[in-house]
Design an enzyme around this catalytic site. Structure first.
Site, PDB file in Angstrom:
ATOM      1  N   TYR A   1      64.133  41.135  22.558  1.00 40.14           N
ATOM      2  CA  TYR A   1      64.167  39.662  22.792  1.00 40.14           C
ATOM      3  C   TYR A   1      63.762  39.502  24.271  1.00 40.14           C
ATOM      4  CZ  TYR A   1      63.867  34.575  22.797  1.00 40.14           C
ATOM      5  OH  TYR A   1      63.677  33.169  23.083  1.00 40.14           O
TER       6      TYR A   1
ATOM      7  N   ASP B   1      65.160  44.378  31.354  1.00 38.31           N
ATOM      8  CA  ASP B   1      65.487  42.948  30.859  1.00 38.31           C
ATOM      9  C   ASP B   1      67.188  42.743  30.806  1.00 38.31           C
ATOM     10  OD1 ASP B   1      65.859  40.351  30.197  1.00 38.31           O
ATOM     11  OD2 ASP B   1      64.415  40.454  28.256  1.00 38.31           O
TER      12      ASP B   1
ATOM     13  N   LYS C   1      71.388  33.855  31.933  1.00 40.87           N
ATOM     14  CA  LYS C   1      72.623  33.712  31.507  1.00 40.87           C
ATOM     15  C   LYS C   1      73.829  33.789  32.330  1.00 40.87           C
ATOM     16  CE  LYS C   1      70.975  34.746  26.847  1.00 40.87           C
ATOM     17  NZ  LYS C   1      69.910  35.606  26.391  1.00 40.87           N
TER      18      LYS C   1
HETATM   19  C1  LIG Z   1      68.630  35.275  26.240  1.00 39.21           C
HETATM   20  C2  LIG Z   1      67.551  36.218  26.531  1.00 39.21           C
HETATM   21  C3  LIG Z   1      66.214  36.061  27.281  1.00 39.21           C
HETATM   22  C4  LIG Z   1      65.846  34.351  27.529  1.00 39.21           C
HETATM   23  O1  LIG Z   1      66.596  33.816  28.142  1.00 39.21           O
HETATM   24  P1  LIG Z   1      66.475  32.216  27.994  1.00 39.21           P
HETATM   25  O2  LIG Z   1      67.176  31.636  29.321  1.00 39.21           O
HETATM   26  O3  LIG Z   1      66.861  31.860  26.736  1.00 39.21           O
HETATM   27  O4  LIG Z   1      64.906  31.702  28.384  1.00 39.21           O
HETATM   28  C5  LIG Z   1      65.446  37.041  27.586  1.00 39.21           C
HETATM   29  N1  LIG Z   1      65.855  38.173  27.341  1.00 39.21           N
HETATM   30  C6  LIG Z   1      66.909  38.640  26.930  1.00 39.21           C
HETATM   31  C7  LIG Z   1      67.169  40.033  26.848  1.00 39.21           C
HETATM   32  C8  LIG Z   1      67.900  37.494  26.600  1.00 39.21           C
HETATM   33  O5  LIG Z   1      68.966  37.891  25.886  1.00 39.21           O
END
Ligand SMILES: *Cc1c(COP(=O)(O)O)cnc(C)c1O
Length: 428
Positions: free
Chosen positions: A142, A237, A265
């Site tokens: 994701y 990511d 985060k």
């Molecule tokens: C949470 C997450 C996102 C998205 O971040 P948001 O602040 O919710 O838009 C993207 N990549 C990874 C790996 C994530 O865990």
């Protein structure tokens, strides 16, 4: 005073599904979501006056526990100077310098407001840099809710059974190629079949969004080599893993150097913040240094920067945070395994440091197919049994848990005890 249940009934008439992000709705585990009123250290308190031990920590940011005092104080100091200027600030320079010093591959960085924005911008920059259109992602990873990423997506999209969202155009979908996680041969085949067309490969170096899934030995090295061979921009990511698996993220822990990194985060200390950065030659493509456009009215917001700076400075100055997280994760998963083995249950636990998932399956989980083999109904019962005992887990089988250093050994023992009782209850 309204209870969680009353609030949810009302919310459903005003907000789609009653929530502002899908997994919060408890759809896959059944029942009603708890409405949270406050939190401190390792504890959450809901509108119904109950206390829970936190194992999600706002999906990662609360790695030091809730309302961590240095972060609280930094925000309190910052709000005295107004909340936004839409002009450069000293704190943004400090933040960029700190990120560059902590994250091995990052030479330049741009702040944004969420992980989603960071990943959307990173692939735009990679496309601008290479002059190519396609990207490769992995099934079950994701990367936020940008159109290009809602193809075989993990997290809430997977939990809700909509990994390929309506509303994404066919043209966008056609530019997103997917491979099974941990499958180097599939990636190589995509690169050969789309020769000179792939701008970027993006992945979670440790997956959190189909539950916790680790890279097999050699996988990340193999991806790095393939990207070099085909001149593809490698994007880690690290929105989840950044500042969590080490102060320099998964790239430090595994010793692999991506070209670009996306962050989120933890970087905001609980405020809405994201960032993307990496090689200076690529980042210099970003406007106004270069032609790839990306902007944000509230980007680098002074309150958010203050929270993030306090958080990152603490992590940077206290390497013992990471040894403690490793120890808490080991103690907790060892306790869980002892119960599961004693009861003879089919399970797989994937674990690294402060991230882990108990999968209700006897298959190894190294990819999306493995994750999907889980007994999600059993997970739902287990989730509620834990909740009844005051343990707040992620309300989906397809999420990782995120530990914080606020967990004492005594609390870890309580969680292990609750796990033991819960599993006995659900297998009857
Ligand atoms: C949470 C997450 C996102 C998205 O971040 P948001 O602040 O919710 O838009 C993207 N990549 C990874 C790996 C994530 O865990």
């Amino acid at each position: 005073m309204m209870t969680s249940e009353q609030l949810f009934e009302k919310a459903k008439t005003l907000i789609p599904g009653g929530v502002n992000s899908p997994v919060r709705a408890f759809r896959s585990v059944g029942g009603n979501p708890l409405f949270i009123k406050s939190a401190k250290g390792p504890y959450l308190y809901d509108e119904d006056g109950r206390e829970y031990i936190e194992l999600i920590n706002s999906w990662g940011p609360m790695i030091l526990g809730h309302a961590f005092e240095p972060v609280e104080k930094a925000v309190a100091d910052a709000i005295q100077h107004s909340f936004s200027f839409g002009a450069p600030t000293r704190k943004e320079v400090e933040m960029a310098e700190l990120i560059v010093s902590m994250v091995p591959s990052v030479e330049m960085v741009r702040m944004v407001n969420s992980g989603t924005e960071a990943t959307m911008a990173a692939i735009r920059v990679a496309r601008g840099f290479t002059g190519r259109d396609k990207i490769i992602k992995f099934e079950g990873c994701y990367h936020g809710h940008g159109d290009s990423f809602l193809i075989a997506a993990g997290s809430g999209a997977m939990t809700m059974g909509i990994p390929d969202s309506p509303g994404v155009t066919k043209a966008t979908a056609a530019d997103t190629l997917t491979a099974p996680y941990n499958d180097l041969a599939a990636v190589e085949e995509l690169l050969l079949n789309n020769h000179n067309q792939v701008a970027a490969l993006i992945l979670e170096p440790v997956v959190g969004n189909m539950g916790c899934v680790l890279p097999e030995p050699g996988f990340l090295e193999g991806i790095r080599a393939l990207c070099d061979q085909h001149s593809v921009v490698l994007i880690f990511d690290e929105v989840m893993t950044g500042f969590r698996l080490a102060k320099g993220g998964a790239q430090e822990r595994f010793g692999i150097t991506p070209d670009l990194t996306t962050m989120g985060k933890i970087i905001g200390g609980g405020m809405p913040v994201g960032a993307y950065g990496g090689r200076a030659d690529i980042m210099k493509m970003v406007a106004p240094a270069g032609p790839v456009y990306q902007a944000g009215t509230l980007s680098g917001n002074p309150i958010a920067m203050s929270a993030g700076l306090a958080m990152l400075h603490h992590l940077n100055d206290h390497p013992n945070v990471y040894t403690r997280l490793d120890a808490i994760g080991d103690k907790l998963t060892t306790g869980f395994r002892q119960t599961l083995d004693k009861l003879g249950l089919a399970y797989t636990i994937n674990h690294i440091s402060s991230m882990f998932t108990l999968f209700m399956t006897d298959r190894p989980v190294i990819d999306f197919a493995g994750a999907k083999s889980c007994d999600t109904a059993l997970f739902g019962h287990y989730f509620h049994a834990m909740l009844d005992r005051g343990i707040y887990l992620a309300p989906s089988q397809f999420e990782s848990l995120f530990l914080s250093v606020a967990l004492t050994d005594e609390l870890v023992d309580r969680i292990i005890q609750a796990n033991d009782e819960s599993l006995r209850e659900v297998v009857g």
